[in-house]
Design a protein around this motif. Sequence first.
Motif, PDB file in Angstrom:
ATOM      1  N   GLN A   1      -4.316   2.672  -0.492  1.00  0.00           N
ATOM      2  CA  GLN A   1      -4.024   3.597   0.598  1.00  0.00           C
ATOM      3  C   GLN A   1      -4.879   4.852   0.502  1.00  0.00           C
ATOM      4  O   GLN A   1      -5.306   5.410   1.515  1.00  0.00           O
ATOM      5  N   LEU A   2      -5.152   5.305  -0.726  1.00  0.00           N
ATOM      6  CA  LEU A   2      -6.038   6.458  -0.888  1.00  0.00           C
ATOM      7  C   LEU A   2      -7.429   6.157  -0.348  1.00  0.00           C
ATOM      8  O   LEU A   2      -8.074   7.027   0.244  1.00  0.00           O
ATOM      9  N   ARG A   3      -7.905   4.945  -0.559  1.00  0.00           N
ATOM     10  CA  ARG A   3      -9.197   4.558   0.025  1.00  0.00           C
ATOM     11  C   ARG A   3      -9.154   4.694   1.543  1.00  0.00           C
ATOM     12  O   ARG A   3     -10.063   5.250   2.164  1.00  0.00           O
TER      13      ARG A   3
ATOM     14  N   ILE B   1      -5.359  14.870   0.566  1.00  0.00           N
ATOM     15  CA  ILE B   1      -6.103  13.837  -0.167  1.00  0.00           C
ATOM     16  C   ILE B   1      -6.451  14.323  -1.572  1.00  0.00           C
ATOM     17  O   ILE B   1      -6.319  13.569  -2.548  1.00  0.00           O
ATOM     18  N   ARG B   2      -6.878  15.574  -1.695  1.00  0.00           N
ATOM     19  CA  ARG B   2      -7.184  16.108  -3.034  1.00  0.00           C
ATOM     20  C   ARG B   2      -5.942  16.057  -3.924  1.00  0.00           C
ATOM     21  O   ARG B   2      -6.018  15.686  -5.094  1.00  0.00           O
TER      22      ARG B   2
ATOM     23  N   ARG C   1       0.832  -1.203   0.000  1.00  0.00           N
ATOM     24  CA  ARG C   1       0.000   0.000   0.000  1.00  0.00           C
ATOM     25  C   ARG C   1       0.863   1.248   0.000  1.00  0.00           C
ATOM     26  O   ARG C   1       0.588   2.219  -0.712  1.00  0.00           O
ATOM     27  N   ALA C   2       1.917   1.244   0.808  1.00  0.00           N
ATOM     28  CA  ALA C   2       2.808   2.396   0.877  1.00  0.00           C
ATOM     29  C   ALA C   2       3.512   2.619  -0.462  1.00  0.00           C
ATOM     30  O   ALA C   2       3.629   3.761  -0.933  1.00  0.00           O
ATOM     31  N   VAL C   3       3.972   1.544  -1.092  1.00  0.00           N
ATOM     32  CA  VAL C   3       4.645   1.656  -2.390  1.00  0.00           C
ATOM     33  C   VAL C   3       3.684   2.196  -3.444  1.00  0.00           C
ATOM     34  O   VAL C   3       4.066   3.003  -4.301  1.00  0.00           O
ATOM     35  N   GLU C   4       2.429   1.737  -3.379  1.00  0.00           N
ATOM     36  CA  GLU C   4       1.419   2.226  -4.314  1.00  0.00           C
ATOM     37  C   GLU C   4       1.222   3.726  -4.145  1.00  0.00           C
ATOM     38  O   GLU C   4       1.022   4.450  -5.127  1.00  0.00           O
ATOM     39  N   ALA C   5       1.302   4.195  -2.897  1.00  0.00           N
ATOM     40  CA  ALA C   5       1.124   5.626  -2.634  1.00  0.00           C
ATOM     41  C   ALA C   5       2.378   6.425  -2.967  1.00  0.00           C
ATOM     42  O   ALA C   5       2.285   7.588  -3.377  1.00  0.00           O
TER      43      ALA C   5
ATOM     44  N   GLU D   1      -3.035  13.546  -8.404  1.00  0.00           N
ATOM     45  CA  GLU D   1      -1.769  13.063  -8.950  1.00  0.00           C
ATOM     46  C   GLU D   1      -1.789  11.576  -9.266  1.00  0.00           C
ATOM     47  O   GLU D   1      -0.862  11.068  -9.908  1.00  0.00           O
ATOM     48  N   SER D   2      -2.842  10.878  -8.830  1.00  0.00           N
ATOM     49  CA  SER D   2      -2.870   9.428  -9.003  1.00  0.00           C
ATOM     50  C   SER D   2      -3.219   9.004 -10.420  1.00  0.00           C
ATOM     51  O   SER D   2      -2.951   7.869 -10.813  1.00  0.00           O
ATOM     52  N   GLY D   3      -3.841   9.913 -11.191  1.00  0.00           N
ATOM     53  CA  GLY D   3      -4.267   9.551 -12.538  1.00  0.00           C
ATOM     54  C   GLY D   3      -5.473   8.627 -12.497  1.00  0.00           C
ATOM     55  O   GLY D   3      -6.111   8.435 -11.460  1.00  0.00           O
ATOM     56  N   THR D   4      -5.798   8.038 -13.620  1.00  0.00           N
ATOM     57  CA  THR D   4      -6.980   7.178 -13.714  1.00  0.00           C
ATOM     58  C   THR D   4      -6.630   5.713 -13.922  1.00  0.00           C
ATOM     59  O   THR D   4      -7.487   4.848 -13.792  1.00  0.00           O
ATOM     60  N   ALA D   5      -5.375   5.412 -14.263  1.00  0.00           N
ATOM     61  CA  ALA D   5      -4.984   4.030 -14.517  1.00  0.00           C
ATOM     62  C   ALA D   5      -5.051   3.210 -13.234  1.00  0.00           C
ATOM     63  O   ALA D   5      -4.493   3.594 -12.214  1.00  0.00           O
ATOM     64  N   GLY D   6      -5.742   2.084 -13.291  1.00  0.00           N
ATOM     65  CA  GLY D   6      -5.784   1.187 -12.140  1.00  0.00           C
ATOM     66  C   GLY D   6      -6.788   1.557 -11.081  1.00  0.00           C
ATOM     67  O   GLY D   6      -6.878   0.889 -10.051  1.00  0.00           O
ATOM     68  N   GLY D   7      -7.539   2.620 -11.285  1.00  0.00           N
ATOM     69  CA  GLY D   7      -8.547   2.998 -10.304  1.00  0.00           C
ATOM     70  C   GLY D   7      -7.942   3.655  -9.079  1.00  0.00           C
ATOM     71  O   GLY D   7      -6.790   4.090  -9.079  1.00  0.00           O
TER      72      GLY D   7
END
Length: 279
Positions: free
Chosen positions: A182-184, A166-167, A109-113, A172-178
């Motif tokens: 961690q953002l959830r 959070i905003r 989760r941390a790596v994803e963030a 910055e997360s983009g749309t790829a992969g939903g």
Amino acid sequence: MPNDFNQPIIEEFRANHGRVGGWFEGARLVLLTTTGARSGKPHTTPVGYYPDGDGRILVIASAAGAPKHPAWYHNLCAHPRVTVEDGVFTYEADATVLKGDERDRAFARAVEADSGWADYQAKTSRVIPVVALTEVPAGPPNVNAKSMGEYLKVVHDAFRRELALIRKEIAESGTAGGLGTQLRVNCLTVCQGLHNHHTGEDTMLFPMLADRHPELAPVMDRLKQEHEQIAALLAALKKVVSDAEADPPHVLTEVERLTDELEAHLVYEEEQLIPLLDA
């Protein structure tokens, strides 16, 4: 990190209720005080964290990918009861080193963030530990404020900072992969925090003020109505975030709706209540 690097950050953090500049500007940061494994003396270190829900936060003993674990990690392994300062509250917590699949999921989760965690892991042969800090219930909160009015303002500002972060993260997360896992968690944690804060106001602060200041009845009625409106927005955001197919732009729209409504509410509440609380 050496103490001469940490000390200015610690002082700035405490002076500004958790806000710091420099390398840590805009980051989620707490002050972690551990008991020295050998010395038995308290040691305070600024560390980044991630929300984990249910009164837990996660800290990562990366030491920027150094070959050895940071000193604070050795300390909490020897003495798991620690003290956490988040800028608003100071509380005791129990430290638990995550193991096996639980550690791996938390680190993923941390790596994803932030992919920087993967870079740190690639630099070292040690498995970088992930530690859960769980607050120990201990009666009334230890608030880092000199008055009730200041307390209200620093709590509000903490929610403002978290929603702004959070905003930024969603944008910055983009749309790829939903929506990232961690953002959830970040979104759901701030929703729960706002719910708890407003419940406390509805059941304790507002009745106390209404009893002492009957002339405030119209203000109290408006604040309670705004709490109901914000509760509806929180429910809408939680529903969107909990959807397995959550779309980041859709989530961002809901977060911005909540932010706009909440900011108007917070400004009005501060204007009306802080002068009374500090009188």
